[in-house]
Design a protein around this motif. Structure first.
Motif, PDB file in Angstrom:
ATOM      1  N   PHE A   1       0.834  -1.198   0.000  1.00 47.04           N
ATOM      2  CA  PHE A   1       0.000   0.000   0.000  1.00 47.04           C
ATOM      3  C   PHE A   1       0.870   1.251   0.000  1.00 47.04           C
ATOM      4  O   PHE A   1       1.976   1.258   0.562  1.00 47.04           O
ATOM      5  CB  PHE A   1      -0.890   0.023   1.251  1.00 47.04           C
ATOM      6  N   PRO A   2       0.372   2.349  -0.568  1.00 42.11           N
ATOM      7  CA  PRO A   2       1.105   3.609  -0.467  1.00 42.11           C
ATOM      8  C   PRO A   2       1.007   4.151   0.961  1.00 42.11           C
ATOM      9  O   PRO A   2       0.095   3.780   1.713  1.00 42.11           O
ATOM     10  CB  PRO A   2       0.364   4.523  -1.453  1.00 42.11           C
ATOM     11  N   PRO A   3       1.935   5.008   1.369  1.00 46.79           N
ATOM     12  CA  PRO A   3       1.803   5.639   2.689  1.00 46.79           C
ATOM     13  C   PRO A   3       0.440   6.322   2.819  1.00 46.79           C
ATOM     14  O   PRO A   3      -0.089   6.871   1.851  1.00 46.79           O
ATOM     15  CB  PRO A   3       2.943   6.666   2.700  1.00 46.79           C
ATOM     16  N   MET A   4      -0.118   6.264   4.016  1.00 49.68           N
ATOM     17  CA  MET A   4      -1.501   6.725   4.214  1.00 49.68           C
ATOM     18  C   MET A   4      -1.658   7.422   5.551  1.00 49.68           C
ATOM     19  O   MET A   4      -0.744   7.438   6.388  1.00 49.68           O
ATOM     20  CB  MET A   4      -2.450   5.527   4.114  1.00 49.68           C
ATOM     21  N   ARG A   5      -2.833   7.994   5.754  1.00 47.18           N
ATOM     22  CA  ARG A   5      -3.165   8.603   7.036  1.00 47.18           C
ATOM     23  C   ARG A   5      -3.461   7.496   8.049  1.00 47.18           C
ATOM     24  O   ARG A   5      -3.880   6.391   7.686  1.00 47.18           O
ATOM     25  CB  ARG A   5      -4.364   9.524   6.888  1.00 47.18           C
ATOM     26  N   MET A   6      -3.266   7.806   9.332  1.00 46.50           N
ATOM     27  CA  MET A   6      -3.425   6.798  10.370  1.00 46.50           C
ATOM     28  C   MET A   6      -4.846   6.247  10.417  1.00 46.50           C
ATOM     29  O   MET A   6      -5.051   5.037  10.619  1.00 46.50           O
ATOM     30  CB  MET A   6      -3.045   7.379  11.730  1.00 46.50           C
ATOM     31  N   GLU A   7      -5.862   7.096  10.208  1.00 47.19           N
ATOM     32  CA  GLU A   7      -7.226   6.590  10.268  1.00 47.19           C
ATOM     33  C   GLU A   7      -7.502   5.587   9.151  1.00 47.19           C
ATOM     34  O   GLU A   7      -8.246   4.608   9.345  1.00 47.19           O
ATOM     35  CB  GLU A   7      -8.242   7.738  10.228  1.00 47.19           C
ATOM     36  N   SER A   8      -6.892   5.782   7.988  1.00 46.38           N
ATOM     37  CA  SER A   8      -7.044   4.812   6.902  1.00 46.38           C
ATOM     38  C   SER A   8      -6.366   3.495   7.255  1.00 46.38           C
ATOM     39  O   SER A   8      -6.897   2.409   6.990  1.00 46.38           O
ATOM     40  CB  SER A   8      -6.445   5.373   5.606  1.00 46.38           C
ATOM     41  N   ALA A   9      -5.177   3.586   7.854  1.00 42.40           N
ATOM     42  CA  ALA A   9      -4.457   2.375   8.253  1.00 42.40           C
ATOM     43  C   ALA A   9      -5.245   1.584   9.294  1.00 42.40           C
ATOM     44  O   ALA A   9      -5.322   0.350   9.225  1.00 42.40           O
ATOM     45  CB  ALA A   9      -3.084   2.755   8.802  1.00 42.40           C
ATOM     46  N   GLU A  10      -5.831   2.278  10.238  1.00 45.10           N
ATOM     47  CA  GLU A  10      -6.594   1.601  11.278  1.00 45.10           C
ATOM     48  C   GLU A  10      -7.830   0.906  10.694  1.00 45.10           C
ATOM     49  O   GLU A  10      -8.173  -0.211  11.083  1.00 45.10           O
ATOM     50  CB  GLU A  10      -6.990   2.607  12.356  1.00 45.10           C
ATOM     51  N   LYS A  11      -8.489   1.568   9.750  1.00 47.85           N
ATOM     52  CA  LYS A  11      -9.656   0.964   9.094  1.00 47.85           C
ATOM     53  C   LYS A  11      -9.236  -0.283   8.315  1.00 47.85           C
ATOM     54  O   LYS A  11      -9.909  -1.321   8.364  1.00 47.85           O
ATOM     55  CB  LYS A  11     -10.304   1.993   8.165  1.00 47.85           C
ATOM     56  N   LEU A  12      -8.128  -0.174   7.610  1.00 46.37           N
ATOM     57  CA  LEU A  12      -7.620  -1.286   6.808  1.00 46.37           C
ATOM     58  C   LEU A  12      -7.244  -2.474   7.687  1.00 46.37           C
ATOM     59  O   LEU A  12      -7.612  -3.621   7.417  1.00 46.37           O
ATOM     60  CB  LEU A  12      -6.414  -0.801   6.018  1.00 46.37           C
ATOM     61  N   LEU A  13      -6.526  -2.213   8.763  1.00 40.61           N
ATOM     62  CA  LEU A  13      -6.077  -3.282   9.651  1.00 40.61           C
ATOM     63  C   LEU A  13      -7.260  -3.957  10.360  1.00 40.61           C
ATOM     64  O   LEU A  13      -7.259  -5.179  10.551  1.00 40.61           O
ATOM     65  CB  LEU A  13      -5.087  -2.729  10.675  1.00 40.61           C
ATOM     66  N   ALA A  14      -8.258  -3.166  10.757  1.00 44.90           N
ATOM     67  CA  ALA A  14      -9.428  -3.750  11.418  1.00 44.90           C
ATOM     68  C   ALA A  14     -10.176  -4.671  10.471  1.00 44.90           C
ATOM     69  O   ALA A  14     -10.599  -5.779  10.856  1.00 44.90           O
ATOM     70  CB  ALA A  14     -10.344  -2.628  11.918  1.00 44.90           C
ATOM     71  N   HIS A  15     -10.330  -4.246   9.222  1.00 42.18           N
ATOM     72  CA  HIS A  15     -11.021  -5.102   8.248  1.00 42.18           C
ATOM     73  C   HIS A  15     -10.202  -6.360   7.961  1.00 42.18           C
ATOM     74  O   HIS A  15     -10.771  -7.469   7.863  1.00 42.18           O
ATOM     75  CB  HIS A  15     -11.257  -4.326   6.951  1.00 42.18           C
ATOM     76  N   ALA A  16      -8.898  -6.200   7.821  1.00 47.69           N
ATOM     77  CA  ALA A  16      -8.039  -7.358   7.553  1.00 47.69           C
ATOM     78  C   ALA A  16      -8.154  -8.388   8.667  1.00 47.69           C
ATOM     79  O   ALA A  16      -8.256  -9.595   8.417  1.00 47.69           O
ATOM     80  CB  ALA A  16      -6.588  -6.895   7.398  1.00 47.69           C
ATOM     81  N   GLU A  17      -8.131  -7.924   9.895  1.00 41.81           N
ATOM     82  CA  GLU A  17      -8.199  -8.831  11.046  1.00 41.81           C
ATOM     83  C   GLU A  17      -9.494  -9.640  11.031  1.00 41.81           C
ATOM     84  O   GLU A  17      -9.510 -10.829  11.399  1.00 41.81           O
ATOM     85  CB  GLU A  17      -8.108  -8.015  12.339  1.00 41.81           C
ATOM     86  N   ASN A  18     -10.557  -9.032  10.560  1.00 35.43           N
ATOM     87  CA  ASN A  18     -11.869  -9.699  10.582  1.00 35.43           C
ATOM     88  C   ASN A  18     -12.160 -10.528   9.335  1.00 35.43           C
ATOM     89  O   ASN A  18     -13.008 -11.433   9.384  1.00 35.43           O
ATOM     90  CB  ASN A  18     -12.974  -8.651  10.755  1.00 35.43           C
ATOM     91  N   HIS A  19     -11.460 -10.231   8.213  1.00 35.69           N
ATOM     92  CA  HIS A  19     -11.867 -10.855   6.953  1.00 35.69           C
ATOM     93  C   HIS A  19     -10.736 -11.528   6.172  1.00 35.69           C
ATOM     94  O   HIS A  19     -11.031 -12.284   5.240  1.00 35.69           O
ATOM     95  CB  HIS A  19     -12.536  -9.815   6.050  1.00 35.69           C
TER      96      HIS A  19
END
Length: 375
Positions: A348-366
């Motif tokens: 992924f390209p560098p991103m804002r922290m809120e985007s990273a947190e959303k991405l990581l939460a979805h990854a953990e669940n799916h």
């Protein structure tokens, strides 16, 4: 390591990826800007003032990267590492090309008028560009300490180096008019590759749990021992028969001398060589660059490429950049559902922290321990 809190786990996951036994989530390079960490005044002062400052000033490069690393968090399987490239294919400069640095890329001048009578390509420790490049590595290594990795530079290999020295059009004619000469020059380049690689590796490699480890520029790959990216961008102008004759044996031999190998397949005109590439057992993973104006690596139109790689037992390196984080999630859901989680590296390209947190939460669940439907 600067702003890397799970480094021990990340190393274990990289080793599992290379050895085809990754569990849990896919490998993911996620780097996020820390909230309120950026100092606009300092950012402005550290901007490259000219091309020497950008590419060749060790103190400024090290200071610039340290500041960037201090203002970002290295999440998931990312890690701090600085690129010290003198452009894609710097071996050409070590062998006689002149370098033109520009803000977006680096160019190498043609320097061989004819191969007939031209001296054999040899390792020259006194070449001015090689001496400057290796000294840059020594200086930045000293300044970096143990805070971040120095990435092995994009030295490049086989006919891509010859095309820089001779010019692309001349190289096309050379393959037709002087095939034996081209074969010999490719052999000479191959013999030099690890002479140059090893000299940078000795400076850039770090001791990790009793073993040397390295990372490779741009592609954000890490591994114990010698980690390399191989390619042949010139293959876009070659027929499958020419590729198998001139390039496949050279790539196979080069791959044997590395511990972990990623192949960089660049653009639609190179897809025709995929069957020959997948026959090389030492290639561990495939990285697909979709080319200008095409969708990123998550698009379903590229699944035929990934199918071929997975049938050959290769892992996938997938670049994500089109759209917002919600778009990434939607497309990666499809990708993970098809190929599973244990063979994927998502960049992924560098991103804002809120985007990273959303991405990581979805990854953990799916995206955890998904087997995938592709067989």
């Amino acid at each position: 390591m600067l702003n890397k809190t799970n480094w021990e786990q990340t190393k274990q996951r990289w080793n599992a990826y290379w050895h085809r036994n990754l569990t849990g989530l896919p490998l993911m390079c996620i780097v996020a800007e820390k909230p309120d960490a950026v100092d606009p005044e300092r950012s402005e002062l550290l901007k490259a003032r000219d091309m020497y400052d950008k590419y060749r000033d060790a103190a400024r490069i090290a200071e610039r990267y340290r500041y960037w690393a201090e203002t970002h968090a290295f999440l998931a399987d990312s890690f701090p590492n600085v690129s010290l490239d003198f452009g894609p294919g710097s071996m050409a400069a070590y062998l006689g090309s002149e370098i033109t640095f520009s803000p977006g890329t680096v160019w190498f001048s043609e320097c061989v008028e004819e191969w007939d009578g031209y001296p054999a390509l040899q390792f020259d420790p006194e070449n001015k560009w090689y001496r400057e490049h290796i000294q840059l590595f020594r200086d930045v290594r000293r300044l970096a300490g143990d805070d971040y990795y120095l990435a092995i530079p994009d030295i490049m290999e086989n006919i891509d180096v010859l095309a820089s020295l001779r010019g692309a059009q001349n190289t096309i004619f050379d393959m037709m008019d002087e095939p034996e000469e081209v074969e010999e020059r490719i052999r000479q380049v191959q013999a030099l590759y690890y002479r140059y690689y090893d000299s940078f590796y000795e400076i850039a490699a770090r001791e990790e749990n009793g073993a040397k480890a390295s990372c490779y520029t741009v592609f954000q790959i890490w591994g114990t021992g010698k980690t390399v990216k191989l390619q042949c961008d010139f293959s876009a102008m070659m027929s499958p028969k020419q590729f198998r004759h001139f390039i496949q044996p050279a790539l196979a031999e080069q791959a044997k001398h590395a511990d972990h190998v990623l192949y960089h397949l660049d653009g639609p005109d190179a897809i025709k060589h995929l069957p020959a590439l997948m026959e090389i057992g030492e290639i561990d993973a495939l990285q697909w660059t979709s080319g200008s104006y095409n969708p990123d690596g998550t698009h379903e139109m590229w699944f035929d490429i990934y199918d071929c790689a997975r049938r050959a037992g290769k892992n996938l390196w997938v670049q994500v950049y089109n759209g917002a984080v919600e778009d990434w999630i939607q497309r990666i859901d499809t990708l993970v559902s098809r190929y599973g989680s244990n063979a994927l590296f998502l960049y992924f390209p560098p991103m804002r922290m809120e985007s990273a947190e959303k991405l990581l939460a979805h990854a953990e669940n799916h995206w955890k321990d998904v087997e995938g439907t592709f067989r």
